[in-house]
Design an enzyme around this catalytic site. Structure first.
Site, short mmCIF file in Angstrom:
data_model
loop_
_atom_site.label_atom_id
_atom_site.label_comp_id
_atom_site.label_asym_id
_atom_site.label_seq_id
_atom_site.Cartn_x
_atom_site.Cartn_y
_atom_site.Cartn_z
N SER A 15 0.90 -1.34 0.16
CA SER A 15 0.01 0.08 0.16
C SER A 15 0.91 1.28 0.11
CB SER A 15 -0.87 0.24 1.12
OG SER A 15 -0.17 0.26 2.47
N LYS A 16 0.38 2.28 -0.62
CA LYS A 16 1.20 3.58 -0.87
C LYS A 16 1.50 4.30 0.49
CE LYS A 16 -2.56 6.41 -2.41
NZ LYS A 16 -3.34 7.04 -3.57
N ARG A 17 0.68 3.86 1.58
CA ARG A 17 1.01 4.37 2.94
C ARG A 17 2.43 3.72 3.38
NH1 ARG A 17 -2.95 7.42 4.63
NH2 ARG A 17 -5.06 6.75 4.36
#
Ligand code: GLU
Length: 494
Positions: free
Chosen positions: A252-254
């Site tokens: 995930s881009k987080r």
């Protein structure tokens, strides 16, 4: 039989490394069998799909060398290859299923659906909504039809029992029909859902092998049933393991940059990124770590995919990229640099903002360095402000990040308007609000306009730098994130 595979991305956002990963395995499989690899754009969700995102997907797959035999840009005998251009053809298939008794018109309102779901929850039934729950009495049906109430077309599904799916990597997988809902096939606006469009197109495009992400495994029963309803042969199914963050959660881009453009802008070589994606759950027969796309295609065997969740680890990618760079000749290295960012086009974006601010040419490299670097060398002290503390600043940056994540048009005026709207809502002077943004982006507040800087370095690096700054300021805990999300929703912006 000619093997035909496809990758079918939805153009909703940045081009994802997961798309490249799936494209790579589909391409290798098709090549190995002397077949064809197709790119299809699944843009039936018109509120989220953008032309810009589609273009970025095409460009980044090409940059990686993952080219296709048929697709929206090159055409082919089974076109169009963009679902929005095929939208007229899906309704007839949904209606065919109604005629055959495999689908029905559903007039339920969203309030009724909520109530039905709540009812299931209350009665402790762990199952999806079934046709029996949704169908109205004959009288009600006629009444709503006469009133012109909007309807969707849903498929009929069994109430219980097990569905067996053959997966090329997993063998027989059993799934529970009770959990499979009466899937919407055609929405009330006449657009097909993913499930209908995907099956119809795979059939019409003569796809023989569907190699896709593991997240689609639960949809396989619906798809199998649709093939049966239509009386079509089903392609072989292969669900690839999901890419994961180093902590094993879904990529995930987080936690990890996921946009291909980020890796391009950071100066990874396309060969290295493809090589790394090729190592996600797959290995060469001789276990060599460094290999080219051609070598992978030559040695390809889908059965060598292992199902343990492959970890996409930027540090390992960097190591591999270093190997690729070291094996280049000086000339090749120079060509890579020139192609990447040391070129006229990129310099011309920077020069108008810089030339007024130097007295000698020797000052340029230093002042422009942040346009070429990765993350700036900053620490908490870099954000020291006479009036605002790091806790305030962290919140501002988080709000700004969310706004910028939602922004499609990456231009200085839009970026400024977003920042101004948040600053106004927080009753902070724009100059103060932009101070930490300068630090996050350029590493100093003595640079030229930060919104121009962000336009130049692009959305991926800008967002990554803001994310990095939030981490440098101590990050946001899960609990705090929940609070911030709520406060952000309540902000009078946008
Ligand atoms: N449009 C789907 C996606 O974005 C395609 C899934 C599939 O390959 O069937 O992943």
């Amino acid at each position: 039989m000619t093997v035909r595979t496809r990758v079918a991305p939805s153009p909703t956002g940045d081009p994802h490394v997961g798309t490249a990963y799936i494209a790579l395995f589909n391409r290798c499989f098709a090549q190995q069998h002397g077949g064809q690899f197709i790119l299809r754009i699944e843009d039936t969700d018109q509120s989220r799909s953008t032309d810009q995102s589609e273009q970025m997907i095409l460009d980044s797959l090409k940059w990686l060398g993952l080219t296709w035999d048929e697709g929206p840009d090159v055409g082919g005998p089974h076109g169009p290859y963009r679902q929005s251009e095929r939208k007229g053809m899906y309704r007839q298939y949904a209606e065919e299923l109604i005629e055959k008794g495999h689908a029905f018109k559903c007039y339920r309102t969203s309030e009724e659906l909520d109530a039905l779901r709540a009812g299931l929850k209350e009665s402790g039934e762990n199952r999806a909504l079934k046709p029996q729950d949704l169908e109205l009495s004959a009288d009600d049906q006629v009444k709503r039809e006469a009133e012109g109430v909007p309807y969707v077309i849903r498929m009929r599904v069994p109430v219980d029992g097990r569905c067996e799916i053959q997966d090329m990597l997993r063998g027989t997988v059993e799934l529970d029909w009770a959990l499979v809902d009466a899937q919407i096939l055609l929405k009330s606006d006449g657009m097909p859902t993913y499930h209908l469009a995907n099956i119809v197109d795979d059939h019409l495009m003569e796809i023989t092998h569907v190699i896709r992400g593991e997240e689609w495994l639960n949809s396989a029963p619906k798809h199998k049933l649709l093939y049966e309803y239509f009386g079509w042969d089903m392609p072989a199914l292969c669900h690839m393991p999901l890419l994961r963050n180093p902590d094993k959660s879904k990529l995930s881009k987080r936690k990890n940059p996921t946009s291909i453009l980020f890796y391009q802008r950071m100066g990874y070589l396309p060969e290295a990124l493809v090589n790394y994606l090729g190592r996600m759950g797959w290995s060469m027969p001789d276990e060599s770590e460094k290999f080219s796309l051609l070598q992978m295609q030559d040695a390809f065997d889908i059965q060598r995919v292992s199902l343990g969740g492959p970890v996409f680890d930027v540090e390992k990618l960097s190591w591999l990229n270093g190997q690729w760079l070291r094996d280049q000749s000086d000339e090749q290295f120079l060509d890579s640099l020139l192609g990447w960012a040391y070129n006229r086009d990129y310099a011309m974006k920077i020069i108008p903002h810089l030339r007024q601010r130097v007295e000698t040419l020797s000052e340029v490299a230093d002042k422009a360095a942040f346009c070429f670097n990765g993350m700036p060398a900053i620490n908490e002290a870099s954000f020291g402000h006479k009036q605002y503390g790091t806790d305030d600043i962290k919140v501002w940056l988080q709000y700004l990040l969310w706004t910028y994540e939602a922004r499609n048009d990456w231009n200085r005026d839009g970026l400024f308007a977003d920042a101004k709207a948040i600053a106004d809502a927080l009753e902070v002077k724009i100059k103060d609000f932009l101070f930490p943004v300068f630090i996050a982006i350029a590493g100093t507040s003595a640079s030229f306009s930060v919104v121009d800087s962000m336009e130049i370095i692009g959305s991926d690096i800008s967002r990554a730098r803001i994310r990095h700054a939030i981490e440098v300021l101590g990050g946001v805990s899960k609990k705090q994130m929940k609070k911030l999300e709520k406060a952000y929703r309540d902000l009078p912006v946008g």
